[in-house]
Design a protein around this motif. Sequence first.
Motif, mmCIF file in Angstrom:
data_model
loop_
_atom_site.group_PDB
_atom_site.id
_atom_site.type_symbol
_atom_site.label_atom_id
_atom_site.label_comp_id
_atom_site.label_asym_id
_atom_site.label_seq_id
_atom_site.Cartn_x
_atom_site.Cartn_y
_atom_site.Cartn_z
ATOM 1 N N GLU A 21 -6.281 -11.204 1.585
ATOM 2 C CA GLU A 21 -6.667 -11.764 2.899
ATOM 3 C C GLU A 21 -8.059 -12.365 2.891
ATOM 4 O O GLU A 21 -8.587 -12.834 3.762
ATOM 5 C CB GLU A 21 -6.517 -10.806 3.804
ATOM 6 N N GLY A 67 -12.816 -7.024 6.804
ATOM 7 C CA GLY A 67 -11.649 -8.073 6.905
ATOM 8 C C GLY A 67 -12.114 -9.475 6.339
ATOM 9 O O GLY A 67 -11.316 -10.435 6.420
ATOM 10 N N ARG A 75 -5.086 -5.239 -0.081
ATOM 11 C CA ARG A 75 -5.086 -6.239 1.072
ATOM 12 C C ARG A 75 -6.029 -7.319 0.788
ATOM 13 O O ARG A 75 -6.399 -8.336 1.345
ATOM 14 C CB ARG A 75 -5.641 -5.702 2.477
ATOM 15 N N PHE A 115 -13.690 -4.994 2.569
ATOM 16 C CA PHE A 115 -13.240 -3.915 3.612
ATOM 17 C C PHE A 115 -14.065 -2.570 3.730
ATOM 18 O O PHE A 115 -14.816 -2.286 2.777
ATOM 19 C CB PHE A 115 -11.888 -3.438 3.123
#
Length: 367
Positions: free
Chosen positions: A324, A301, A321, A305
């Motif tokens: 992020e 994160g 994602r 990941f």
Amino acid sequence: MIKSWKLLFVSTPVGALGTGLGGGVELTLHNIAQQMLQRHHQLQVVAPAGSTWEHIPIVQIPGNLQIIAQSQERTDAITMPENSLLANMWEYVHEVESEYDLIVNFAYDWLPFYLTPFCQSPIAHLVSMGSLSHAMDGIIAKVDKKFPHTLGFHSYHQAATFPGLNSPLHILSNGIDVSLYDFCPQPKQQLVWIGRISPEKGLEDAVALSYKTNIPLKIMGKLQDESYWQQICQDYPQAPIEYLGFLPTTQMQKIVRECQALLMTHRWVEAFGNVAIEALACGVPVISYERGGPAEIIQDGETGFLVTPDSIPGLVEAVSRLDEISRHRCRQQAETEFSLEALGDRCEKWFGKILASAVRSVELSNK
Ligand code: UDP
């Protein structure tokens, strides 16, 4: 202040340095050698004939290459070819060992472990892969018992694959010259996969992801298993993939830095995964199966990941994602945790420990 040591590094017998056949061991050996020279230790590398590195002193040894351990079954016997390069390298070591303080073995092979008690100089073994065969597990455990501290590993996950280790673990992680990798704040819409093209590396899952999402995938690395590669091309004829070959670091990083993420889709317990820290150095997040070394590198994160192993939907979700992740944070992690200096410090500490134990055992045996 550490005194100057005389070090003899013995390379992997599966390929000449500079060919890519040795996988991550080539970069690791190069980087440790460079650090030791910079720290004013004396160094000689023993490597297969045909090794092409400049700036590092190499004794070139002829002979037939060793079969790669990954291609063998767990119960297979150890094999040696006629005119074995590995045996020739260790005959050379035997001739010159009295001139060195420490021998450092980079081969994941039975013979150097077996020879350990027969050498007069201490041997440090940098174990480059996880457990793959019973014969190797046995000889590694034996060396661990008789010569504590002489085994080095790249990650805790890797070390944990070996049964019967009792002495304290030396985990060296890895390191790179971060200045050779340029930061790129704004990638193109493309992903990258880097590694030896061989079944344990699981390239087909990255290709499946590229096919499903229609995001172009750049592929770089040594083609070690031609039929495996042909099968992937046959299974995914429409996938937007491009194979660029095995490139030198300077060219490789030019491609990597322009990608949104590096994919690591390995099937085996990856001992470390040099390509992860090379990508991070360019500011590129890493999406990896949570298996082996990458699980100790990637901050889930934050710098990439960690995905459930073998889950293509998991990879697809991670790609969605990516916004992020701060690419600056990725570069920063490479600079702070995986610098060459940090690797040099860890290796010096490990070598120092082995040399101190060797002196103590000589003192005890003289009493
Ligand atoms: N590599 C390279 N050029 C390429 C592709 C890969 O120099 O085009 C190098 C990369 O820098 C890394 C190695 O190949 O050092 C792969 O090592 P890794 O630890 O990721 O995996 P291994 O091959 O040891 O399983």
